[in-house]
Design a protein around this motif. Structure first.
Motif, mmCIF file in Angstrom:
data_model
loop_
_atom_site.group_PDB
_atom_site.id
_atom_site.type_symbol
_atom_site.label_atom_id
_atom_site.label_comp_id
_atom_site.label_asym_id
_atom_site.label_seq_id
_atom_site.Cartn_x
_atom_site.Cartn_y
_atom_site.Cartn_z
ATOM 1 N N GLN A 128 28.074 9.921 44.932
ATOM 2 C CA GLN A 128 28.827 9.140 43.961
ATOM 3 C C GLN A 128 29.134 10.001 42.732
ATOM 4 O OE1 GLN A 128 25.704 5.867 44.102
ATOM 5 N NE2 GLN A 128 27.563 4.625 43.959
ATOM 6 N N THR A 129 30.059 9.500 41.916
ATOM 7 C CA THR A 129 30.390 10.165 40.663
ATOM 8 C C THR A 129 29.883 9.330 39.504
ATOM 9 O OG1 THR A 129 32.359 11.212 41.586
ATOM 10 C CG2 THR A 129 32.236 11.035 39.194
ATOM 11 N N GLY A 130 29.262 9.987 38.541
ATOM 12 C CA GLY A 130 28.748 9.296 37.374
ATOM 13 C C GLY A 130 29.284 9.911 36.097
ATOM 14 N N MET A 131 29.056 9.214 34.986
ATOM 15 C CA MET A 131 29.490 9.708 33.686
ATOM 16 C C MET A 131 28.326 9.584 32.713
ATOM 17 S SD MET A 131 31.600 10.890 31.461
ATOM 18 C CE MET A 131 31.918 10.873 29.700
ATOM 19 N N LEU A 132 27.953 10.695 32.110
ATOM 20 C CA LEU A 132 26.847 10.710 31.160
ATOM 21 C C LEU A 132 27.421 10.891 29.760
ATOM 22 C CD1 LEU A 132 23.695 10.674 31.278
ATOM 23 C CD2 LEU A 132 23.783 13.177 31.196
ATOM 24 N N LYS A 133 27.160 9.911 28.881
ATOM 25 C CA LYS A 133 27.637 10.030 27.508
ATOM 26 C C LYS A 133 26.738 10.978 26.722
ATOM 27 C CE LYS A 133 29.703 5.404 27.290
ATOM 28 N NZ LYS A 133 29.715 4.094 26.578
ATOM 29 N N PRO A 134 27.260 11.627 25.706
ATOM 30 C CA PRO A 134 26.431 12.512 24.876
ATOM 31 C C PRO A 134 25.253 11.734 24.286
ATOM 32 C CG PRO A 134 28.757 12.874 24.407
ATOM 33 C CD PRO A 134 28.685 11.657 25.278
ATOM 34 N N PHE A 135 24.110 12.402 24.208
ATOM 35 C CA PHE A 135 22.933 11.730 23.642
ATOM 36 C C PHE A 135 22.048 12.730 22.916
ATOM 37 C CE2 PHE A 135 21.784 13.124 27.901
ATOM 38 C CZ PHE A 135 20.489 13.613 27.766
#
Length: 345
Positions: A272-279
């Protein structure tokens, strides 16, 4: 007086007999010893190929730690050399030069001894990958003059003189390599911002102690998918920890590879493809074998306590793997970066 003549005559006969015996001995010799070392072939070869490593395991240099050693400017590879001088007669004086080296396969050397006697021999190393690690063979061959043959004839022969030293050297080489591969360090880099981004991933679960093996099973599947589909990557592979249940010895995680843009994966691939927001995170770097990862996590969590920070459990912690063990075979050179999502208390 007659008795003295008989004694002299007997000694003369023995001397002549000994000389004839020595003269009939083969003036050529070859000595070799083989040992399997539990280390990657690249690690073993690189250590032997660099003369500056020899004092840590050479059985002869070990006899005099105060011996004067001089190394060529480049101490490894073809034409590299080192010389030694020692007041210890068992060490003496001489030089060793590399004639040829074939990466991760063989090394050919020439040893010249000046003291306590003069002579030279051809020294060879061969390295062969085996299931248990690396099969190493250390050998020496050459020719002896009459004096050397006489000395060796009454000392048990060249194999008896050199063989045990080669065995000792290979044992010490093994021990040194094992110790070197265990070296690691942990550096708490402090607060940073992880940039996030798109990634292709596969989620798995297992017992906590089974995680390294499970990670090594899943990560190549993602890597293969990326290669086969010519997908542009955007950094080092990483893992996301969704839940770590120490009480029940269970972990839910995702193995991932960052990509440059959103990718629509094939359903059959299981990816799957995911998206990680800056943290915001505390970054910790482990240099060394991944088996020391617990020490890195301990230092990271300690930093949180000492700096009035707390982990954000609604976000997954992240481990990035900048080094590829296939390209970097020595575990001591592996790098793992931990990002623990945090906020101020």
């Amino acid at each position: 007086m007659k008795a003295l003549k008989y004694i002299v005559l007997l000694l003369l006969i023995l001397t002549i007999g000994a000389a004839i015996y020595v003269a009939t001995l083969d003036n050529k010799y070859e000595v070799y010893r083989t040992k399997i070392i539990n280390a990657p072939i690249e690690v073993v070869y690189d250590n032997v190929n660099d003369y500056k490593n020899w004092p840590s395991w050479s059985p002869w240099l070990e006899r005099d730690t105060l011996a004067t050693l001089t190394f060529s400017d480049i101490s490894f590879g073809k034409d590299a050399f080192y010389t030694w001088e020692s007041e210890n007669q068992q060490v003496g004086e001489g030089s060793m030069t590399t004639i040829e080296s074939v990466s991760f396969r063989s090394i050919e050397q020439k040893i010249k001894v000046v003291k306590p006697w003069e002579g030279e021999s051809n020294v060879s190393w061969s390295f062969k990958p085996v299931k248990e690690g690396t099969e190493v063979t250390w050998s020496m061959k050459g020719e002896m003059g009459f004096g050397e043959k006489a000395y060796m004839a009454f000392s048990g022969g060249m194999d008896n003189m050199v063989g045990p030293e080669y065995e000792k050297g290979l044992e010490k080489l093994d021990a040194v390599l094992q110790e070197n591969m265990k070296k690691f360090s942990v550096n708490v880099n402090g607060l940073t911002t992880h940039g996030g981004g798109y990634y292709i991933y596969r989620t798995g679960s297992c017992k906590i102690d089974e995680y390294p093996a499970k990670k090594n099973e899943l990560m190549p599947q993602i890597d293969m998918y990326v290669d086969q589909n010519k997908i542009s990557t955007a950094g080092a592979a990483f893992s996301l920890y969704h839940k770590v249940d120490t009480e029940n010895n269970a972990v839910i995680f995702s193995c991932a590879i960052p990509v440059s843009e959103k990718v629509i994966t094939d359903v059959a691939s299981g990816l799957q493809t995911g998206m990680l927001k800056p943290f915001e995170a505390v970054k910790v770097t482990l240099n060394g074998n991944y088996s020391n990862i617990e020490a890195a996590w301990t230092e990271g969590l300690k930093f949180l306590k000492e700096n009035d920070l707390e982990e954000v459990h609604t976000l997954p912690a992240l481990e990035a793997y900048p080094t590829n063990p296939i390209l970097v075979p020595n575990p001591a050179d592996w790098v793992t970066e931990i990002y623990i999502p945090v906020r101020r208390k």
